[in-house]
Scaffold this motif. Structure first.
Motif, PDB file in Angstrom:
ATOM      1  N   ASP A 159     110.925 -82.327  -2.851  1.00  0.00           N
ATOM      2  CA  ASP A 159     111.239 -81.877  -4.202  1.00  0.00           C
ATOM      3  C   ASP A 159     112.570 -82.454  -4.657  1.00  0.00           C
TER       4      ASP A 159
ATOM      5  N   SER B  93     108.657 -79.992  -7.919  1.00  0.00           N
ATOM      6  CA  SER B  93     107.351 -79.923  -7.265  1.00  0.00           C
ATOM      7  C   SER B  93     107.395 -79.041  -6.028  1.00  0.00           C
TER       8      SER B  93
ATOM      9  N   SER C  11     102.330 -75.656  -3.992  1.00  0.00           N
ATOM     10  CA  SER C  11     101.310 -75.194  -4.928  1.00  0.00           C
ATOM     11  C   SER C  11     101.156 -76.154  -6.096  1.00  0.00           C
ATOM     12  N   ALA C  12      99.945 -76.273  -6.594  1.00  0.00           N
ATOM     13  CA  ALA C  12      99.641 -77.224  -7.660  1.00  0.00           C
ATOM     14  C   ALA C  12     100.404 -76.905  -8.935  1.00  0.00           C
TER      15      ALA C  12
ATOM     16  N   ALA D  83     103.446 -75.413  -9.209  1.00  0.00           N
ATOM     17  CA  ALA D  83     104.901 -75.225  -9.065  1.00  0.00           C
ATOM     18  C   ALA D  83     105.660 -75.974 -10.150  1.00  0.00           C
ATOM     19  N   SER D  84     105.173 -77.151 -10.526  1.00  0.00           N
ATOM     20  CA  SER D  84     105.816 -77.967 -11.555  1.00  0.00           C
ATOM     21  C   SER D  84     105.002 -77.937 -12.839  1.00  0.00           C
TER      22      SER D  84
ATOM     23  N   HIS E 257     100.424 -83.441 -12.491  1.00  0.00           N
ATOM     24  CA  HIS E 257      99.916 -83.413 -11.114  1.00  0.00           C
ATOM     25  C   HIS E 257     100.919 -84.093 -10.182  1.00  0.00           C
TER      26      HIS E 257
ATOM     27  N   SER F  47     102.320 -82.197  -7.339  1.00  0.00           N
ATOM     28  CA  SER F  47     102.479 -81.408  -6.126  1.00  0.00           C
ATOM     29  C   SER F  47     102.550 -82.325  -4.910  1.00  0.00           C
TER      30      SER F  47
ATOM     31  N   ASP G  45     108.167 -72.987  -5.056  1.00  0.00           N
ATOM     32  CA  ASP G  45     107.013 -72.095  -4.922  1.00  0.00           C
ATOM     33  C   ASP G  45     107.443 -70.637  -4.963  1.00  0.00           C
TER      34      ASP G  45
ATOM     35  N   ARG H  16     105.199 -68.568  -7.109  1.00  0.00           N
ATOM     36  CA  ARG H  16     103.770 -68.811  -6.961  1.00  0.00           C
ATOM     37  C   ARG H  16     103.181 -67.802  -5.980  1.00  0.00           C
TER      38      ARG H  16
ATOM     39  N   GLY I 216      97.496 -75.283  -1.753  1.00  0.00           N
ATOM     40  CA  GLY I 216      98.194 -76.563  -1.762  1.00  0.00           C
ATOM     41  C   GLY I 216      98.509 -77.062  -0.372  1.00  0.00           C
TER      42      GLY I 216
END
Length: 237
Positions: A65, A96, A99-100, A102-103, A107, A109, A134, A137, A145
């Motif tokens: 990240d 990022s 988890s998909a 998070a951002s 796309h 992740s 995350d 999340r 993820g």
């Protein structure tokens, strides 16, 4: 075994160019409502950090990240991965996570970026660093993820580095840490917790100072040296 070389930057290698091009494929669309300028800057930073390769020796890939990218630093090359031994490549994207969702920048992740980065770098070791994004999340989203990511990395030797207790998100770290530790145990890959580290943060209480990056990187390098990276187990549905 990965040998520590003299850490220095290497620009212009064809593998770097290819890695940057591969990463760009996943940075094309912003999610509706996301700040375009912010997401565009994250892409610029990701490309710049991907172009910086540090060290010598066997290929190492860090998927991470903003900490891996070096967000908040004038020189992105001082981010913590440059403290790792080996020839280190960084496939990072600020905001990022596992988890998909998070951002909000599309796309990006870890799962969305892993396969392309691995195909280009062909690493001896993959270090996955994250979890701070995350924090809000659900356990289920993190787990989905993570499982997708392990599928991407099934042929690689992997170590997962968990989130440090950044003051602005410290309350959520025990839960995220527990989820990641459980999943790593399930897949048989080493998990390196970092919530015990007392690090130096910027005024946002989320991102590291240059000294904080050095402290974190040195601690992670030491802890990686004490474990045996492993290929993720192939689990039946």
């Amino acid at each position: 075994m990965i040998h520590r070389g003299n850490l220095r930057r290497v620009f212009g290698a064809s593998v770097v160019v290819t890695l940057v091009a591969a990463l760009l494929a996943f940075y094309v669309a912003d999610r509706a409502g996301a700040g375009a300028t912010r997401c565009q800057q994250h892409r610029v930073d990701a490309r710049e950090r991907a172009s910086i390769v540090t060290g010598e020796g066997e290929q190492v890939l860090v998927i991470g990240d903003s900490w891996s990218v070096g967000l908040g630093q004038e020189d992105l090359g001082v981010s913590w991965p440059d403290r790792l031994p080996g020839r280190v490549h960084v496939a990072g994207f600020s905001g990022s996570g596992f988890s998909a969702s998070a951002s909000s920048c599309g796309h990006v992740s870890f799962h969305a970026r892993a396969a392309a980065a691995v195909a280009v770098v062909r690493p001896r070791l993959v270090v996955v660093e994250g979890g701070l994004n995350d924090f809000d999340r659900t356990d289920a989203a993190i787990e989905r993820g993570f499982r997708s990511l392990m599928g991407d990395l099934v042929a690689e030797h992997v170590v997962v580095v968990g989130p440090a207790a950044a003051p602005s998100r410290a309350a959520a770290i025990p839960r995220v840490d527990a989820v990641l530790a459980r999943l790593c145990a399930e897949y048989g890959v080493p998990y390196i917790p970092t919530d015990d580290l007392d690090l130096d943060y910027l005024d946002d209480d989320l991102h590291l100072t240059e000294d904080g990056h050095a402290e974190f990187g040195d601690a992670v390098a030491e802890r990686i040296a004490a474990v045996d990276p492993a290929r993720p187990a192939v689990l039946l549905p």
